[in-house]
Design an enzyme around this catalytic site. Structure first.
Site, PDB file in Angstrom:
ATOM      1  N   GLU A  90      36.151  13.340 -45.683  1.00  0.00           N
ATOM      2  CA  GLU A  90      36.208  12.459 -44.516  1.00  0.00           C
ATOM      3  C   GLU A  90      34.983  12.658 -43.650  1.00  0.00           C
ATOM      4  OE1 GLU A  90      40.918  13.340 -43.910  1.00  0.00           O
ATOM      5  OE2 GLU A  90      39.534  13.573 -42.241  1.00  0.00           O
ATOM      6  N   CYS A 103      31.167  13.178 -37.078  1.00  0.00           N
ATOM      7  CA  CYS A 103      31.754  14.462 -37.452  1.00  0.00           C
ATOM      8  C   CYS A 103      31.673  14.554 -38.971  1.00  0.00           C
ATOM      9  CB  CYS A 103      33.208  14.495 -36.974  1.00  0.00           C
ATOM     10  SG  CYS A 103      34.106  15.959 -37.503  1.00  0.00           S
ATOM     11  N   CYS A 110      39.318  23.393 -47.735  1.00  0.00           N
ATOM     12  CA  CYS A 110      38.776  24.553 -47.029  1.00  0.00           C
ATOM     13  C   CYS A 110      39.555  25.787 -47.462  1.00  0.00           C
ATOM     14  CB  CYS A 110      38.907  24.356 -45.515  1.00  0.00           C
ATOM     15  SG  CYS A 110      38.164  25.688 -44.550  1.00  0.00           S
ATOM     16  N   CYS A 114      43.560  28.137 -41.895  1.00  0.00           N
ATOM     17  CA  CYS A 114      44.075  28.176 -40.521  1.00  0.00           C
ATOM     18  C   CYS A 114      45.419  27.430 -40.490  1.00  0.00           C
ATOM     19  CB  CYS A 114      43.085  27.543 -39.552  1.00  0.00           C
ATOM     20  SG  CYS A 114      41.501  28.407 -39.505  1.00  0.00           S
ATOM     21  N   CYS A 117      45.661  23.600 -39.410  1.00  0.00           N
ATOM     22  CA  CYS A 117      44.607  22.688 -39.867  1.00  0.00           C
ATOM     23  C   CYS A 117      44.989  22.023 -41.181  1.00  0.00           C
ATOM     24  CB  CYS A 117      43.290  23.441 -40.010  1.00  0.00           C
ATOM     25  SG  CYS A 117      41.939  22.426 -40.622  1.00  0.00           S
ATOM     26  N   CYS A 331      41.744  16.651 -38.619  1.00  0.00           N
ATOM     27  CA  CYS A 331      40.852  16.883 -39.747  1.00  0.00           C
ATOM     28  C   CYS A 331      41.613  16.975 -41.062  1.00  0.00           C
ATOM     29  CB  CYS A 331      40.124  18.216 -39.572  1.00  0.00           C
ATOM     30  SG  CYS A 331      39.861  18.670 -37.879  1.00  0.00           S
TER      31      CYS A 331
HETATM   32  N1  SAH Z   1      35.712  25.364 -40.139  1.00  0.00           N
HETATM   33  C1  SAH Z   1      35.069  25.040 -38.905  1.00  0.00           C
HETATM   34  C2  SAH Z   1      34.867  23.563 -38.666  1.00  0.00           C
HETATM   35  C3  SAH Z   1      35.998  22.623 -38.975  1.00  0.00           C
HETATM   36  S1  SAH Z   1      37.357  22.513 -37.872  1.00  0.00           S
HETATM   37  C4  SAH Z   1      35.796  25.675 -37.750  1.00  0.00           C
HETATM   38  O1  SAH Z   1      36.853  26.255 -37.958  1.00  0.00           O
HETATM   39  O2  SAH Z   1      35.290  25.664 -36.648  1.00  0.00           O
HETATM   40  C5  SAH Z   1      36.776  21.835 -36.368  1.00  0.00           C
HETATM   41  C6  SAH Z   1      37.663  22.181 -35.202  1.00  0.00           C
HETATM   42  O3  SAH Z   1      38.916  21.450 -35.246  1.00  0.00           O
HETATM   43  C7  SAH Z   1      38.026  23.655 -35.183  1.00  0.00           C
HETATM   44  O4  SAH Z   1      37.929  24.170 -33.898  1.00  0.00           O
HETATM   45  C8  SAH Z   1      39.452  23.596 -35.675  1.00  0.00           C
HETATM   46  O5  SAH Z   1      40.151  24.752 -35.351  1.00  0.00           O
HETATM   47  C9  SAH Z   1      39.976  22.348 -35.005  1.00  0.00           C
HETATM   48  N2  SAH Z   1      41.234  21.858 -35.557  1.00  0.00           N
HETATM   49  C10 SAH Z   1      41.670  21.926 -36.816  1.00  0.00           C
HETATM   50  N3  SAH Z   1      42.902  21.404 -36.940  1.00  0.00           N
HETATM   51  C11 SAH Z   1      43.256  20.988 -35.720  1.00  0.00           C
HETATM   52  C12 SAH Z   1      44.428  20.351 -35.198  1.00  0.00           C
HETATM   53  N4  SAH Z   1      45.468  20.082 -35.969  1.00  0.00           N
HETATM   54  N5  SAH Z   1      44.439  20.052 -33.887  1.00  0.00           N
HETATM   55  C13 SAH Z   1      43.385  20.336 -33.080  1.00  0.00           C
HETATM   56  N6  SAH Z   1      42.264  20.941 -33.517  1.00  0.00           N
HETATM   57  C14 SAH Z   1      42.191  21.266 -34.828  1.00  0.00           C
END
Ligand code: SAH
Length: 345
Positions: A90, A103, A110, A114, A117, A331
């Site tokens: 995406e 973005c 990934c 997390c 995510c 994301c």
């Molecule tokens: N791997 C990198 C970049 C991708 S995520 C990182 O972790 O920074 C980009 C941002 O979106 C990160 O801060 C991530 O924690 C956040 N993010 C992911 N899923 C999310 C969600 N469901 N709601 C809000 N923020 C989210």
């Protein structure tokens, strides 16, 4: 064979020479690629046909297929791009006054896992190569001139450091798309070796660090990467980065109702952030994800309380508003929903 979009502008002359091709053509090539933005060598009509044929076989232009565009009411567009091996990522286009931010993703899926995510909910399939990342930018700029890039899509950029850096250097290059380094933000979940490498590049890319929890106990639960690089390693690394580069680090804090949104969490977060001399905080209300229905967006009152605690502690803080909610928000969700569609049909 080297993909054209993986070659930095300054590398063209020596590479052409190495292949027994005319080096003086480099300028015409660069003009075709980054002034005319061709995505097929046949369109580089300033070059002789036999030379174009040589370019086609030696330096192919990476093909992608735009398989889905979903647009939300606020104008945010989410594109699903498929590479020739069938894998898809995406990329999101976010219009704002005076800005058009893209973005971008750096991996298919990934590995970081997390909890909140969507991108990591099924692990990593593969990393993108530099040209595939540039191809995302090229697909995005067809919708308008990109003024900013955030590396906040699918994937962990520091887990694919070399390819990500090559792509960003290309997009930043004066004889390339020439997007200013300060308009490019890399976001990491805290893969510590990446910080030192980035500081050593001497390029003024912006750096964001996803924190999401103010102590190891909670961060271990939300972000498995914390077990490898806990806060007592990560925060001094951030401090060293800001000291070396004189650049601010932005901490991202996704606020999840009842999980990391208490007053005590905010107080503890303020103490941790103060360990880094040049730091600010972005609070992001959670975007709900299918795989964790128990994770909810905090209410407005809680968000404002959290913001207030940080401000009273003199931490520069922004409360972000989610964009593109109705365009398969968080994301990785567009890809997941597409995978599901494919599985069902
Ligand atoms: N791997 C990198 C970049 C991708 S995520 C990182 O972790 O920074 C980009 C941002 O979106 C990160 O801060 C991530 O924690 C956040 N993010 C992911 N899923 C999310 C969600 N469901 N709601 C809000 N923020 C989210």
């Amino acid at each position: 064979m080297r993909p054209a979009w993986s070659i930095l502008p300054d590398e063209w002359k020596p590479i052409l020479t190495e292949k027994g091709l005319r080096a003086f053509r480099a300028d015409q090539i660069l003009q075709s690629l980054y002034r005319d933005y061709i995505d097929d060598w046949d369109l580089a009509t300033t070059l002789p046909k036999d030379f174009r044929e040589a370019l086609k076989s030696e330096f192919p232009i990476t093909k992608t297929e735009l398989v889905d565009v979903s647009e939300s009411a606020d104008g945010t567009k989410k594109l699903l791009l498929k590479y020739t091996d069938g894998e898809a990522v995406e990329t999101v286009l976010i219009p704002a006054t005076g800005r058009f931010t893209q973005c971008i993703s750096t991996q298919v899926g990934c590995a970081m896992g997390c909890a909140f995510c969507a991108s990591g909910s099924r692990g990593v399939v593969r990393s993108l190569t530099a040209d595939e990342i540039v191809a995302e930018y090229m697909a995005g700029r067809k919708f308008g001139e990109i003024t900013n890039i955030v590396v906040m899509g699918m994937g962990e950029p520091f887990a694919n450091y070399d390819e990500v850096m090559r792509a960003l250097k290309l997009i930043n290059a004066g004889k390339g798309p020439n997007l200013g380094a300060r308009h490019i933000t890399i976001s990491t979940c805290g893969v510590v070796p990446g910080f030192e490498k980035l500081a050593a590049e001497g390029i003024q890319f912006e750096l964001s660090v996803s924190l999401h929890a103010p102590n190891d106990e909670l961060r271990n639960e939300l972000m498995p990467v914390n077990k490898r690089w806990p806060l007592d390693v990560l925060l001094p690394t951030c401090a060293a980065y800001t000291e070396k580069t004189k650049r601010i680090i932005t901490f991202e804090y996704t606020v999840i109702a009842g999980v990391n949104d208490s007053r005590a969490c905010a107080e503890e977060l303020a103490r941790q952030v103060k360990r880094v001399p040049m730091a600010k905080v972005n609070l992001i209300p959670l975007s709900p994800v299918d795989h964790r229905p128990d994770f909810k967006t905090p209410d407005e009152k809680t968000l404002l309380m959290f913001l207030d605690v940080l401000m009273k502690n003199r931490i520069q803080t922004m409360l972000r508003r989610s964009r593109g909610k109705d365009a398969n928000a968080a994301c990785g969700q567009l890809r997941l929903r597409n995978l599901k569609r494919t599985t069902i049909s």
